[in-house]
Motif scaffolding. Structure first.
Motif, PDB file in Angstrom:
ATOM      1  N   ARG A   1      14.153  15.849 -28.695  1.00  0.00           N
ATOM      2  CA  ARG A   1      14.485  14.462 -28.344  1.00  0.00           C
ATOM      3  C   ARG A   1      14.869  13.647 -29.577  1.00  0.00           C
ATOM      4  O   ARG A   1      15.659  12.722 -29.509  1.00  0.00           O
ATOM      5  CB  ARG A   1      13.289  13.796 -27.656  1.00  0.00           C
TER       6      ARG A   1
ATOM      7  N   ALA B   1       4.933  10.782 -17.282  1.00  0.00           N
ATOM      8  CA  ALA B   1       5.453  12.029 -16.728  1.00  0.00           C
ATOM      9  C   ALA B   1       6.540  12.617 -17.614  1.00  0.00           C
ATOM     10  O   ALA B   1       6.607  13.830 -17.820  1.00  0.00           O
ATOM     11  CB  ALA B   1       5.998  11.768 -15.331  1.00  0.00           C
ATOM     12  N   LEU B   2       7.400  11.772 -18.182  1.00  0.00           N
ATOM     13  CA  LEU B   2       8.548  12.259 -18.953  1.00  0.00           C
ATOM     14  C   LEU B   2       8.184  12.612 -20.393  1.00  0.00           C
ATOM     15  O   LEU B   2       8.730  13.540 -20.966  1.00  0.00           O
ATOM     16  CB  LEU B   2       9.651  11.194 -18.960  1.00  0.00           C
ATOM     17  N   ARG B   3       7.289  11.852 -20.979  1.00  0.00           N
ATOM     18  CA  ARG B   3       6.993  12.042 -22.403  1.00  0.00           C
ATOM     19  C   ARG B   3       5.663  12.761 -22.633  1.00  0.00           C
ATOM     20  O   ARG B   3       5.520  13.499 -23.597  1.00  0.00           O
ATOM     21  CB  ARG B   3       6.953  10.680 -23.102  1.00  0.00           C
ATOM     22  N   GLY B   4       4.702  12.506 -21.781  1.00  0.00           N
ATOM     23  CA  GLY B   4       3.385  13.130 -21.968  1.00  0.00           C
ATOM     24  C   GLY B   4       2.734  12.664 -23.254  1.00  0.00           C
ATOM     25  O   GLY B   4       3.102  11.658 -23.844  1.00  0.00           O
ATOM     26  N   GLY B   5       1.760  13.415 -23.704  1.00  0.00           N
ATOM     27  CA  GLY B   5       1.117  13.097 -24.978  1.00  0.00           C
ATOM     28  C   GLY B   5       0.269  11.841 -24.922  1.00  0.00           C
ATOM     29  O   GLY B   5       0.036  11.250 -23.867  1.00  0.00           O
TER      30      GLY B   5
ATOM     31  N   PRO C   1       6.277  18.127 -22.375  1.00  0.00           N
ATOM     32  CA  PRO C   1       7.213  17.215 -23.065  1.00  0.00           C
ATOM     33  C   PRO C   1       6.640  16.655 -24.369  1.00  0.00           C
ATOM     34  O   PRO C   1       7.394  16.110 -25.168  1.00  0.00           O
ATOM     35  CB  PRO C   1       7.430  16.107 -22.036  1.00  0.00           C
ATOM     36  N   ALA C   2       5.332  16.828 -24.543  1.00  0.00           N
ATOM     37  CA  ALA C   2       4.733  16.311 -25.778  1.00  0.00           C
ATOM     38  C   ALA C   2       4.617  17.402 -26.838  1.00  0.00           C
ATOM     39  O   ALA C   2       4.101  17.138 -27.926  1.00  0.00           O
ATOM     40  CB  ALA C   2       3.357  15.721 -25.482  1.00  0.00           C
TER      41      ALA C   2
ATOM     42  N   GLY D   1       3.929   1.434  -1.052  1.00  0.00           N
ATOM     43  CA  GLY D   1       4.575   1.508  -2.359  1.00  0.00           C
ATOM     44  C   GLY D   1       3.646   2.086  -3.405  1.00  0.00           C
ATOM     45  O   GLY D   1       4.061   2.906  -4.245  1.00  0.00           O
ATOM     46  N   GLY D   2       2.401   1.695  -3.359  1.00  0.00           N
ATOM     47  CA  GLY D   2       1.433   2.237  -4.322  1.00  0.00           C
ATOM     48  C   GLY D   2       1.254   3.726  -4.141  1.00  0.00           C
ATOM     49  O   GLY D   2       1.242   4.499  -5.119  1.00  0.00           O
TER      50      GLY D   2
ATOM     51  N   LEU E   1       0.834  -1.208   0.000  1.00  0.00           N
ATOM     52  CA  LEU E   1       0.000   0.000   0.000  1.00  0.00           C
ATOM     53  C   LEU E   1       0.870   1.259   0.000  1.00  0.00           C
ATOM     54  O   LEU E   1       0.609   2.214  -0.742  1.00  0.00           O
ATOM     55  CB  LEU E   1      -0.939  -0.013   1.195  1.00  0.00           C
TER      56      LEU E   1
ATOM     57  N   TRP F   1       4.917   9.940  -9.198  1.00  0.00           N
ATOM     58  CA  TRP F   1       4.468  10.287 -10.556  1.00  0.00           C
ATOM     59  C   TRP F   1       4.024  11.752 -10.629  1.00  0.00           C
ATOM     60  O   TRP F   1       4.423  12.482 -11.538  1.00  0.00           O
ATOM     61  CB  TRP F   1       3.313   9.367 -10.932  1.00  0.00           C
TER      62      TRP F   1
ATOM     63  N   LEU G   1       7.146  14.017 -10.332  1.00  0.00           N
ATOM     64  CA  LEU G   1       7.960  13.989 -11.551  1.00  0.00           C
ATOM     65  C   LEU G   1       7.250  14.723 -12.685  1.00  0.00           C
ATOM     66  O   LEU G   1       7.868  15.464 -13.460  1.00  0.00           O
ATOM     67  CB  LEU G   1       8.220  12.524 -11.938  1.00  0.00           C
ATOM     68  N   ARG G   2       5.957  14.546 -12.735  1.00  0.00           N
ATOM     69  CA  ARG G   2       5.166  15.182 -13.791  1.00  0.00           C
ATOM     70  C   ARG G   2       5.244  16.717 -13.661  1.00  0.00           C
ATOM     71  O   ARG G   2       5.458  17.439 -14.651  1.00  0.00           O
ATOM     72  CB  ARG G   2       3.716  14.720 -13.637  1.00  0.00           C
TER      73      ARG G   2
ATOM     74  N   LEU H   1       2.915  -3.290  -9.372  1.00  0.00           N
ATOM     75  CA  LEU H   1       3.268  -1.927  -8.938  1.00  0.00           C
ATOM     76  C   LEU H   1       4.454  -1.401  -9.736  1.00  0.00           C
ATOM     77  O   LEU H   1       4.494  -0.218 -10.118  1.00  0.00           O
ATOM     78  CB  LEU H   1       3.596  -1.959  -7.435  1.00  0.00           C
TER      79      LEU H   1
ATOM     80  N   VAL I   1       8.805  17.928 -14.609  1.00  0.00           N
ATOM     81  CA  VAL I   1       9.086  17.899 -16.050  1.00  0.00           C
ATOM     82  C   VAL I   1       8.327  19.019 -16.755  1.00  0.00           C
ATOM     83  O   VAL I   1       8.866  19.703 -17.636  1.00  0.00           O
ATOM     84  CB  VAL I   1       8.711  16.525 -16.635  1.00  0.00           C
ATOM     85  N   ARG I   2       7.120  19.256 -16.343  1.00  0.00           N
ATOM     86  CA  ARG I   2       6.308  20.261 -17.045  1.00  0.00           C
ATOM     87  C   ARG I   2       6.685  21.691 -16.667  1.00  0.00           C
ATOM     88  O   ARG I   2       6.193  22.635 -17.273  1.00  0.00           O
ATOM     89  CB  ARG I   2       4.824  19.993 -16.776  1.00  0.00           C
TER      90      ARG I   2
ATOM     91  N   LEU J   1       3.674   5.138 -15.409  1.00  0.00           N
ATOM     92  CA  LEU J   1       3.470   6.519 -14.952  1.00  0.00           C
ATOM     93  C   LEU J   1       4.712   7.362 -15.226  1.00  0.00           C
ATOM     94  O   LEU J   1       4.609   8.548 -15.571  1.00  0.00           O
ATOM     95  CB  LEU J   1       3.130   6.510 -13.461  1.00  0.00           C
TER      96      LEU J   1
ATOM     97  N   THR K   1       4.299   5.490  -5.360  1.00  0.00           N
ATOM     98  CA  THR K   1       4.356   5.524  -6.820  1.00  0.00           C
ATOM     99  C   THR K   1       3.500   6.669  -7.367  1.00  0.00           C
ATOM    100  O   THR K   1       3.925   7.425  -8.253  1.00  0.00           O
ATOM    101  CB  THR K   1       3.854   4.183  -7.389  1.00  0.00           C
ATOM    102  N   LEU K   2       2.308   6.781  -6.812  1.00  0.00           N
ATOM    103  CA  LEU K   2       1.426   7.853  -7.281  1.00  0.00           C
ATOM    104  C   LEU K   2       2.008   9.233  -6.955  1.00  0.00           C
ATOM    105  O   LEU K   2       1.999  10.145  -7.788  1.00  0.00           O
ATOM    106  CB  LEU K   2       0.042   7.699  -6.644  1.00  0.00           C
TER     107      LEU K   2
END
Lengths: 601, 266
Positions: free
Chosen positions: A500, B167-171, A491-492, A470-471, A468, A478, A481-482, B156, A485-486, B163, A474-475
């Motif tokens: 890239r 986060a790194l690539r998006g889109g 990044p898209a 760890g889950g 639990l 994420w 990190l998101r 997991l 990065v933004r 995930l 992870t969230l």
């Protein structure tokens, strides 16, 4: 004899085709010319019986005509004692149009022709009945019909119907019908019509078919109920009083399906002459004549099969039966097949009972029964059993029993074949047939205990709480990190994706490059993609100065110097007139590109 | 140099002590394993000789010797005790033993075969009826709790990978990777989730021949509040000498005689 059938067919065809086609054409013309004129007149009905006097056995026509109506129906016909009325068919549409001094007048009529057949001599009154026409209800007038005995027909003809008075439910029986005509007029006849009004009309009576007529004695076919054909058998001439009659016979088989009394109404045999061809079309000839011979109504009592004393193995057979069995061979080796044909004959429902299943009979235990084949006819039932004696001790084929309801004795009885002695020789070197019984010698049981200790243990695994956490981590990771990065942009986005992709594009462009100029373009494209600019921005740019120009160095100084040197070498190769041999090694360019990317650009 | 020599000497002594302790522990483990093997061999010999009570006593003692041990070896001992109970004519009890064994080795075909055979002899419904629901339940229950947690951990990891890519690539590709990771994680975690959702704290089986009266209080004269059919799975809630308090599938609670219930957590 077949002549009368041919003539009748022609008549029916003419009657069917001519009035309808004319009526349709007229109706079409009427619809085109003056639809309004017809609609303005009120519909009216008239009726008549044609002819008003008939011989007993003949059929008159009840003609109902509705004028000035496009559509109509007769909901029901009245019931008159001793008179058969109907059925009601579709009306014929007729129309008439005339033009006088430019004025169009038209008339439309619907005509029903309904058969009327008296069942006894006397005067009949047909009461008024309703006719619906174009939504209106009209009433016919009262009509009269006189039916007279045909004494001449009685003298000149024969009609005899022979049927049993009593039968049992399910017992097949035969009705024999004999017709005849005086030999003096036989040569002048071309029409023979047997009217059996009960055929196919009595509930609980099922027709099984005709008894076959031997080809040598066939006298052709006569009409049956004015529609079907019936093959008849010649019985030759018979003298009745002073007159000789030519006699024909037909036999039909029936079975009564439920107990009770079946009443067969009177039947008639019509024989005479009817003109054909043109004479028939214009209304017949003066030579036409018909005689009618009548057979009175009769009854048949259907008795139920008694429940008392009914054996459990009753096969459903009803009647009088005899049985015989014939094997195809009587000297066999154990296990060999014997085809035993059992044949039941007699008067009864031979087609319908269930043949005995020998595999279920105790007496046939020493035999293996492999199967049966059957043949069924009205007069014979043959079942062939495929048997195999199992051992040499068997000395006879036992009797094959069939439990029947004997209609003569009125009780259940068993009809058996005779026992048939056989010789069964032992099979040399064999122990007998394999046991085909479904019993198995195996018995399900537990699987045995396990005697060898298991050395594999449980794998190391995280606890549920750790999973639990760890889950959740992870969230959270994420999301963090998101967000991180933004912070530098999506990044898209196309620029980020081009950045890239720059290294891969450079490698591909260098592989395709044939001249130093193409190599320079590839390098400029790479630098532009990494810096987010256009390739033209890097034309003539000094990387060292560009790297220092910003607040924070965009490129490490040593990398910038090497990049400047590379671009200078490529420029020299271009402007110095060097050929494709002046190209820079692609690996060197790619190595520098990696350093540029790692150096901050 | 002197300053370094003293700590090194202390560290060396500590290392020697640790090695000696480890050697002693290993010696003790080997001795326990040998005793275990001897006792097991004795139980097998008793079983082969038809001495069911002796075999039962030996294997029960082996189970009690390592109460926290899990996995195939524990499943083997429980399964063998099931065979003993079956041979003793206590078929319903053998159903309990085999059911308990399958909790440690859920994919063991031999144990499944024995369980179904014992249930058939006891005239109970098959444990796996073969319909869709039973098949799904058997699929989800085909892992021990530890295996299920390992699978969930793998899921997991896949979720983290998906995930991270997102986060790194998006889109669109990033979203697809995240969704695929989540779906895989859910699928791999399904056995663990199912186990956590359906597992009882103290599962048990009613092993009385006839329908067992569930009473409101632990005495014979108490009112009967429900009936527990043979082979029904219940949860042990409390215990008194000679009596066990159980919770039925419909949440009814009551007391039944202690011999009528067989604890599955063994």
């Amino acid at each position: 004899m077949p002549t009368c059938v041919e003539a009748s067919r022609t008549e029916r065809a003419v009657r069917r085709v001519a009035p309808r086609s004319l009526a349709r054409a007229a109706a079409l013309a009427l619809a085109l010319l003056a639809p309004a004129a017809a609609a303005q007149k009120a519909p009216s009905v008239s009726a008549r019986v044609d002819p008003m006097t008939v011989k007993l056995g003949a059929t008159a026509a009840l003609v109902v005509v509705v004028e000035n109506a496009q559509g109509g129906e007769i909901p029901s016909l009245p019931s008159v004692d001793g008179l058969r009325l109907g059925p009601v068919g579709s009306p014929a549409l007729a129309s008439f149009t005339e033009i006088v001094n430019g004025r169009v007048s038209s008339q439309v009529s619907l005509t029903w022709r309904i058969g009327v057949q008296p069942q006894r001599a006397g005067e009949f009154l047909i009461p008024p009945f309703a006719v619906r026409a174009d939504g209106r209800e009209l009433t016919t007038p009262e009509l009269r019909l006189l039916a007279a005995e045909d004494f001449r027909g009685d003298e000149l003809g024969i009609l005899e119907i022979e049927a049993p008075r009593e039968v049992f439910q399910g017992e097949p029986f035969t009705i024999e019908i004999r017709v005849g005509m005086e030999t003096g007029i036989q040569g002048r006849l071309n029409r023979y019509d047997l009217a059996l009004p009960w055929l196919g009309q009595l509930g609980g009576l099922v027709e099984l078919g005709d008894v076959a007529v031997p080809a040598a004695r066939s006298a052709g076919k006569i009409l049956l109920n004015a529609r079907a054909e019936l093959e008849v058998e010649s019985l030759g001439t018979r003298q009745v009083g002073p007159a000789n009659f030519y006699v024909l016979r037909a036999r039909k088989r029936f079975v009564a399906t439920r107990p009770g009394t079946l009443t067969f109404p009177a039947s008639h045999f019509e024989f005479g002459y009817r003109s054909g061809g043109f004479a028939r079309l214009v209304g017949g000839s003066t030579e036409d004549f018909s005689y009618f011979k009548r057979a009175s109504e009769f009854a048949l009592v259907v008795k139920p099969i008694p429940e008392a004393g009914r054996p459990l193995d009753w096969s459903g057979a009803v009647g009088r039966f005899e049985a015989a069995a014939i094997p195809d061979r009587r000297d066999v080796v154990a296990g060999d097949s014997i085809k035993l044909t059992v044949e039941w004959t007699g008067e009864g429902n031979l087609e319908f009972f269930d043949a005995p299943d020998l595999a279920r009979l105790e007496a046939f235990a020493p035999f293996q029964v492999y199967g049966t084949t059957e043949r069924r006819t009205a007069s014979r039932r043959a079942v062939t059993y495929d048997l195999a004696p199992l051992d040499a001790a068997t000395s006879e084929i036992p009797p094959v029993p069939l439990v029947v309801f004997d209609t003569t004795a009125g009780r259940y009885a068993t009809v058996e074949t005779r026992p048939i002695p056989i010789r069964v020789r032992p099979l040399a070197g064999a122990t007998g047939l394999p046991d085909l019984s479904p019993t198995s010698t195996t018995t399900p049981d537990l699987r045995d205990i396990r005697t060898r200790p298991a050395h594999d243990g449980e794998p190391p695994a995280p606890s549920g709480g750790a999973l639990l956490v760890g889950g959740a981590a992870t969230l959270a990771g994420w999301l963090a990190l998101r967000a991180h990065v933004r912070r530098r942009g999506d990044p898209a986005a196309p620029l980020a994706r081009a950045r890239r992709r720059a290294r891969r594009d450079l490698e591909r462009a260098l592989r395709a490059a044939r001249t130093p100029e193409e190599q320079v373009r590839a390098v400029h494209a790479f630098l532009a993609a990494r810096s987010g600019e256009t390739p033209e921005a890097w034309a003539g740019r000094d990387p060292v100065q560009w790297a220092r120009a910003a607040d924070a160095p965009r490129l490490r100084a040593d990398v910038a110097l090497d990049l400047r040197a590379l671009l200078a070498r490529l420029d020299a190769a271009i402007w110095g007139g060097a050929s494709d041999t002046g190209r820079v090694d692609a690996r060197e360019v790619l190595t520098l590109a990696d350093r540029v990317a790692a150096g901050g650009l | 140099m002197d300053r370094l020599a003293r700590p090194l000497l202390v560290l060396g002594l500590l290392a020697l002590l640790a090695l000696a302790g480890d050697a002693r522990a290993r010696t003790s483990e080997v001795a326990v394993a040998q005793a275990h093997a001897a006792r097991d061999a004795s139980a097998v010999a008793a079983y082969r000789a038809g001495d069911w009570s002796a075999a039962r006593a030996e294997w029960t003692a082996l189970l009690a010797a390592e109460p926290r041990a899990a996995g195939p070896e524990r499943a083997r001992l429980l399964g063998n005790l099931g065979n003993v109970a079956f041979r003793e004519g206590r078929v319903l009890e053998s159903v309990g033993w085999f059911t308990a064994a399958l909790r440690h080795a859920p994919r063991d075909t031999g144990l499944w075969a024995n369980l179904e055979h014992a249930r058939r002899v006891a005239k109970l419904e098959p444990a796996d009826r073969g319909d869709l629901r039973a098949t799904l339940r058997r699929l989800l229950g085909a892992f021990t709790p530890a295996e299920a947690r390992l699978l969930a951990l793998g899921g997991l990891a896949l979720l983290a990978a998906g995930l991270s890519f997102e986060a790194l690539r998006g889109g669109r590709s990033g979203r697809r990777a995240a969704l695929a990771g989540a779906a895989l994680a859910l699928a791999l975690a399904a056995p663990w989730i199912h186990g956590a959702w359906t597992a009882l704290d103290a599962p048990a089986l009613i092993v009385a021949e006839a329908r067992t009266a569930v009473r409101s209080e632990p005495r014979e004269s108490a009112a009967v509040v429900a009936e527990g059919p043979a082979g029904a799975e219940v949860e042990l809630v409390d215990a008194l000498p000679g009596w066990a308090k159980v919770r039925l599938a419909d949440a009814t609670e009551g007391w039944i005689p202690e011999p009528a219930v067989f604890a599955l957590a063994r």
